[in-house]
Design an enzyme around this catalytic site. Sequence first.
Site, mmCIF file in Angstrom:
data_model
loop_
_atom_site.group_PDB
_atom_site.id
_atom_site.type_symbol
_atom_site.label_atom_id
_atom_site.label_comp_id
_atom_site.label_asym_id
_atom_site.label_seq_id
_atom_site.Cartn_x
_atom_site.Cartn_y
_atom_site.Cartn_z
ATOM 1 N N SER A 154 5.777 -12.827 47.269
ATOM 2 C CA SER A 154 7.074 -12.199 47.039
ATOM 3 C C SER A 154 6.952 -10.683 47.018
ATOM 4 C CB SER A 154 7.670 -12.693 45.719
ATOM 5 O OG SER A 154 8.856 -11.988 45.408
ATOM 6 N N PHE A 158 13.368 -3.531 53.590
ATOM 7 C CA PHE A 158 12.627 -4.785 53.443
ATOM 8 C C PHE A 158 13.057 -5.817 54.464
ATOM 9 C CE2 PHE A 158 12.995 -3.300 48.837
ATOM 10 C CZ PHE A 158 11.884 -2.487 48.967
ATOM 11 N N TRP A 185 6.353 -9.512 50.522
ATOM 12 C CA TRP A 185 7.580 -9.590 51.315
ATOM 13 C C TRP A 185 8.366 -8.291 51.206
ATOM 14 C CZ3 TRP A 185 12.703 -9.035 49.987
ATOM 15 C CH2 TRP A 185 13.651 -9.442 50.936
ATOM 16 N N HIS A 186 8.318 -7.668 50.028
ATOM 17 C CA HIS A 186 9.113 -6.464 49.812
ATOM 18 C C HIS A 186 8.578 -5.255 50.571
ATOM 19 C CE1 HIS A 186 10.964 -8.753 46.528
ATOM 20 N NE2 HIS A 186 11.927 -7.854 46.572
ATOM 21 N N GLY A 187 7.337 -5.246 50.910
ATOM 22 C CA GLY A 187 6.841 -4.101 51.669
ATOM 23 C C GLY A 187 5.340 -4.088 51.811
#
Length: 482
Positions: free
Chosen positions: A322, A482, A325-327
């Site tokens: 997770s 994102f 996924w954001h960066g």
Amino acid sequence: MLFNSIEFLLFLPIVFLLYWFVFRERRWQNLLIVTASYVFYGWWDWRFLILIAFTSFCSYWSGLLIGHYEKRRKAQRIVSAINIVLNLAILGIFKYFNFFAENFEALFLALGYQIDRITLDIILPVGISFYTFQALSYTIDVYRKQIQPTRDIVEFFAYISFFPQLVAGPIERATNLLPQFQQKRSFDYARAVDGLRQMLWGFMKKLMIADNCATVVNAHWSNYEHLSGLSLLVIGILFTFQIYCDFSGYSDIAIGCARLFGINLKRNFNVPYFSRNIPEFWRRWHISLMTWFRDYLYFPLGGSRCAKWKVIRNILIVWGVSGFWHGANWTFICWGLFHGIIISLYYLFGANTKYQNVVAAGRNFPNIKEVCQMGMTFLLVVIGLIIFRSESITQAFDYLQCMVTNDILPLTILDSYGKLYLGFCLLLMAVEWMQREKEHGLQFPDTPLFRLKRIRISIYLLIILLIITFTGKSQAFIYFQF
């Protein structure tokens, strides 16, 4: 195209009028949605359209092939795996290639080897993580037989590219959104008006609160070493409100905008800052992403139905992914694992599934225990978002260290405008507290006062006046990256 732009204010009414008064048949409405969505998305860079069209086309055909091999499970598995790998490869190249290249170079240098780094000079397409996950969920759901593959390519492209939620969610499932493009839609005046109210609420959060908080945070963040502990805490709190009002404001605008077209999107935020522990917070924040990871990663890993150490492993894997996924930055991974460790602790003490209902249900005010729980949860969220906002792990830990070791006073970062922006945040919390059992802040209770049309119109006009008066310096939506 930005929601908070003149172009969108012209674009939306035109599409709305064409949708309901010119293209009245479902198939033509779907075609209009696809065309409008590609105009909306291509407004940033027309080259982005090639990528989303390719992703949509591959996922569409994978669904058809899975349906074609209905009695051959192995063939279905191969088709599904190929499409998943292809989508993740595209996401990996555009979003993570340079990150891995830089870290491999650093690793070999640490081992005493010099290698030539290969990097790609490419633009990260806006919203690629969102529509990629939406495409993946379709393939997986077809493979799991939770939905039948569609043969109508237009309605499938509409599902992937629906412009209100295309670039920053909510991440929709085919089981919810696709059937809505497969059935006739009729105009519902009450639903459209409620959609406009939710859009107004979202614009207020974005323009009046998020953008103004960003002004204060950006002005002082790089100078954190020289600020007092209280100033650093206030900056962290302002960023916490900035990212919430920015992202939930986008979701409100997207959900409200979709209602104008007779489409229902899933709720993405549910008053998360009134959570009593971190697991409850994550049931209320970015709900579409959290449920996506739950259904497509956590449960396949075994979920909570295995040995305790495996459950903790599953939690840490999900939260590490997770964060990633954001960066493409170690700060995001660290932020994800920070929350993963906290949730693991709650799991060990059997408290991770507590508090499924809204706080102080049926009461006007929380009790002392609930106030303390919400305060502690909010503080943990602030600490996590300081890590999230930092440019490196070193900066994150340095910032947190300064927050507890620098002199507590003075509070030098808030001029008269800064105090006003903090007041806006408190006002938002007060309204959300009163409306915590509603879908959004302007969903009025059914009381004699709010049945009066002049009262409702006065509130709308007041909010519009506040937005016009106090709109901050224009900032791109945070989750676009994102």
